[in-house]
Scaffold this motif. Structure first.
Motif, short mmCIF file in Angstrom:
data_model
loop_
_atom_site.label_atom_id
_atom_site.label_comp_id
_atom_site.label_asym_id
_atom_site.label_seq_id
_atom_site.Cartn_x
_atom_site.Cartn_y
_atom_site.Cartn_z
N MET A 148 0.87 -1.09 0.28
CA MET A 148 0.24 0.11 -0.04
C MET A 148 0.47 1.29 -0.18
O MET A 148 0.50 2.28 -0.13
CB MET A 148 -0.89 -0.09 0.81
CG MET A 148 -1.96 -1.29 0.92
SD MET A 148 -3.24 -0.83 0.27
CE MET A 148 -4.50 0.39 0.64
N ARG A 201 -5.37 0.46 -5.93
CA ARG A 201 -5.54 1.06 -4.66
C ARG A 201 -5.36 2.06 -4.50
O ARG A 201 -4.85 2.71 -5.15
CB ARG A 201 -3.85 0.16 -3.75
CG ARG A 201 -2.66 1.85 -4.02
CD ARG A 201 -1.60 1.38 -3.27
NE ARG A 201 -0.73 2.55 -2.90
CZ ARG A 201 -0.08 3.29 -3.74
NH1 ARG A 201 -0.21 3.11 -5.39
NH2 ARG A 201 0.55 4.22 -3.71
N ASN A 215 -5.74 4.83 -1.23
CA ASN A 215 -4.93 4.65 -0.33
C ASN A 215 -6.11 5.87 0.63
O ASN A 215 -6.52 5.79 1.99
CB ASN A 215 -3.61 5.32 0.09
CG ASN A 215 -2.84 4.41 0.03
OD1 ASN A 215 -3.16 3.41 -0.21
ND2 ASN A 215 -1.55 4.83 -0.64
N THR A 249 -9.42 1.34 0.00
CA THR A 249 -9.43 0.28 -0.57
C THR A 249 -8.44 -0.49 -1.42
O THR A 249 -7.87 -0.06 -2.58
CB THR A 249 -10.18 0.61 -1.42
OG1 THR A 249 -11.75 0.92 -0.67
CG2 THR A 249 -11.16 -0.47 -2.38
N VAL A 250 -8.28 -1.58 -2.19
CA VAL A 250 -7.64 -1.86 -3.25
C VAL A 250 -8.92 -3.00 -4.06
O VAL A 250 -9.59 -2.70 -3.37
CB VAL A 250 -6.53 -3.37 -2.56
CG1 VAL A 250 -5.69 -2.63 -1.61
CG2 VAL A 250 -7.58 -4.31 -1.49
#
Length: 126
Positions: free
Chosen positions: A53, A72, A74, A78-79
């Motif tokens: 991340m 992603r 940040n 959420t990915v």
């Protein structure tokens, strides 16, 4: 503690595309490696890919390389797993997982991840 929640699974025809999301909540103030895994009926859980991340560095399993893309956001913790050119053999429950990032550690085994989502079903029809 980190809680993960996948969404976006469903039924798609072979050759189609689907995007899965994994939203993290809880202790998201540390940097994590987020992984995607999948498990088909009667099979072991299989590594799909991961993303760090902090840097966005990604790694994919050979079985999905060139067809799947991890990204992603940040700001949203959420990915995403963008899946294209889907095949019937991609049918599985897809899980996201998280582990605290450590220098030089490249987690690939399910046993290296500490937090898991509940999974989302992806079915690819022929």
């Amino acid at each position: 503690q980190v809680q993960l929640a996948e969404s976006g699974g469903g039924l798609v025809q072979a050759g189609g595309s689907l995007r899965l999301s994994c939203a993290a909540s809880g202790r998201t103030d540390s940097w994590y490696v987020m992984g995607w895994f999948r498990q088909a009926p009667g099979k072991e859980r299989e590594f799909v890919g991961r993303i760090r991340m902090s840097s966005g560095t990604k790694y994919y399993a050979d079985s999905v390389k060139g067809r799947f893309t991890i990204s992603r956001d940040n700001a949203k913790n959420t990915v995403y797993l963008e899946m294209s050119s889907l095949k019937p053999e991609d049918t599985a429950v897809y899980y996201c997982a998280a582990v605290l990032a450590r220098a030089g550690v490249l987690p690939r085994s399910q046993y290296e991840y500490d937090y898991w989502g509940q999974g989302t079903q992806v079915t690819v029809s022929s």
